[in-house]
Design a protein around this motif. Structure first.
Motif, PDB file in Angstrom:
ATOM      1  N   LEU A  10       0.838  -1.200   0.000  1.00 24.27           N
ATOM      2  CA  LEU A  10       0.000   0.000   0.000  1.00 24.27           C
ATOM      3  C   LEU A  10       0.873   1.250   0.000  1.00 24.27           C
ATOM      4  O   LEU A  10       1.901   1.284   0.665  1.00 24.27           O
ATOM      5  CB  LEU A  10      -0.897   0.059   1.240  1.00 24.27           C
ATOM      6  N   THR A  12       0.263   5.438   0.589  1.00 21.49           N
ATOM      7  CA  THR A  12      -0.645   6.526   0.939  1.00 21.49           C
ATOM      8  C   THR A  12       0.055   7.839   0.634  1.00 21.49           C
ATOM      9  O   THR A  12       1.158   8.079   1.115  1.00 21.49           O
ATOM     10  CB  THR A  12      -1.029   6.462   2.422  1.00 21.49           C
ATOM     11  N   VAL A  13      -0.598   8.657  -0.186  1.00 18.06           N
ATOM     12  CA  VAL A  13      -0.051   9.951  -0.579  1.00 18.06           C
ATOM     13  C   VAL A  13      -0.907  11.025   0.073  1.00 18.06           C
ATOM     14  O   VAL A  13      -2.142  10.916   0.086  1.00 18.06           O
ATOM     15  CB  VAL A  13      -0.079  10.104  -2.118  1.00 18.06           C
ATOM     16  N   PHE A  14      -0.255  12.058   0.636  1.00 15.15           N
ATOM     17  CA  PHE A  14      -1.031  13.140   1.239  1.00 15.15           C
ATOM     18  C   PHE A  14      -0.457  14.486   0.835  1.00 15.15           C
ATOM     19  O   PHE A  14       0.733  14.615   0.551  1.00 15.15           O
ATOM     20  CB  PHE A  14      -1.073  13.009   2.766  1.00 15.15           C
ATOM     21  N   ILE A  23      -5.955  12.955   1.149  1.00 15.80           N
ATOM     22  CA  ILE A  23      -5.220  11.701   1.308  1.00 15.80           C
ATOM     23  C   ILE A  23      -5.764  10.706   0.299  1.00 15.80           C
ATOM     24  O   ILE A  23      -6.974  10.596   0.110  1.00 15.80           O
ATOM     25  CB  ILE A  23      -5.385  11.132   2.732  1.00 15.80           C
ATOM     26  N   LYS A  24      -4.850   9.987  -0.352  1.00 18.05           N
ATOM     27  CA  LYS A  24      -5.240   8.946  -1.301  1.00 18.05           C
ATOM     28  C   LYS A  24      -4.383   7.726  -1.024  1.00 18.05           C
ATOM     29  O   LYS A  24      -3.163   7.804  -0.965  1.00 18.05           O
ATOM     30  CB  LYS A  24      -5.013   9.447  -2.728  1.00 18.05           C
ATOM     31  N   THR A  25      -5.031   6.574  -0.820  1.00 21.98           N
ATOM     32  CA  THR A  25      -4.309   5.327  -0.595  1.00 21.98           C
ATOM     33  C   THR A  25      -4.475   4.441  -1.815  1.00 21.98           C
ATOM     34  O   THR A  25      -5.583   4.264  -2.312  1.00 21.98           O
ATOM     35  CB  THR A  25      -4.826   4.607   0.660  1.00 21.98           C
ATOM     36  N   CYS A  27      -3.714   0.671  -3.424  1.00 19.97           N
ATOM     37  CA  CYS A  27      -3.352  -0.729  -3.231  1.00 19.97           C
ATOM     38  C   CYS A  27      -2.547  -1.146  -4.457  1.00 19.97           C
ATOM     39  O   CYS A  27      -3.068  -1.156  -5.576  1.00 19.97           O
ATOM     40  CB  CYS A  27      -4.605  -1.581  -3.080  1.00 19.97           C
ATOM     41  N   ALA A  45      -1.647   9.228  -7.894  1.00 17.92           N
ATOM     42  CA  ALA A  45      -2.477   9.711  -6.780  1.00 17.92           C
ATOM     43  C   ALA A  45      -2.393  11.221  -6.662  1.00 17.92           C
ATOM     44  O   ALA A  45      -3.407  11.904  -6.461  1.00 17.92           O
ATOM     45  CB  ALA A  45      -2.036   9.051  -5.475  1.00 17.92           C
ATOM     46  N   VAL A  61       4.605  10.561   1.169  1.00 15.36           N
ATOM     47  CA  VAL A  61       4.183   9.223   0.779  1.00 15.36           C
ATOM     48  C   VAL A  61       4.540   8.287   1.922  1.00 15.36           C
ATOM     49  O   VAL A  61       5.664   8.309   2.423  1.00 15.36           O
ATOM     50  CB  VAL A  61       4.884   8.749  -0.509  1.00 15.36           C
ATOM     51  N   THR A  64       2.975   1.084   3.426  1.00 18.02           N
ATOM     52  CA  THR A  64       2.583   0.155   4.489  1.00 18.02           C
ATOM     53  C   THR A  64       2.305  -1.223   3.895  1.00 18.02           C
ATOM     54  O   THR A  64       2.523  -1.437   2.709  1.00 18.02           O
ATOM     55  CB  THR A  64       1.330   0.662   5.234  1.00 18.02           C
TER      56      THR A  64
END
Length: 96
Positions: A10, A12-14, A23-25, A27, A45, A61, A64
């Motif tokens: 995963l 996650t970009v914020f 926020i965009k996660t 997969c 993202a 970024v 996880t």
């Protein structure tokens, strides 16, 4: 992650301004530790979240869902040349 022989599933970009945060996660189709792939997905993202005219003060970024690189689940339709990415990371000095 490469030094630890790990990959992330995963990303996650914020981004944030003084007034809002987005926020965009994502997969990832296949867990990876390739800068090429991670930057590609982070860019996708970011393009979805970016708004012209705002002054951004923070971005980042976070990766996880870390798994050992010898236990990643490959995808049938995966077209990424992972051997090439590994060689590129070694040449660039980013691989251990």
């Amino acid at each position: 992650m490469r030094q630890q022989k790990s990959c992330a599933s995963l990303a996650t970009v914020f981004v944030s301004t003084n007034r809002y945060s987005k926020i965009k996660t994502i997969c990832l189709p296949v867990a990876t530790n390739s800068d090429i792939e991670l930057i590609n997905y982070a860019s996708i993202a970011l393009k979805e979240m970016y708004r012209e005219g705002y002054w951004y003060k923070k971005s980042g970024v976070i990766v996880t869902e870390i798994v050992p690189e010898n236990q990643i689940q490959l995808a049938i339709l995966d077209t990424v040349d992972r051997c090439k990415h590994t060689k590129l990371m070694q040449v660039s000095g980013w691989a251990s």
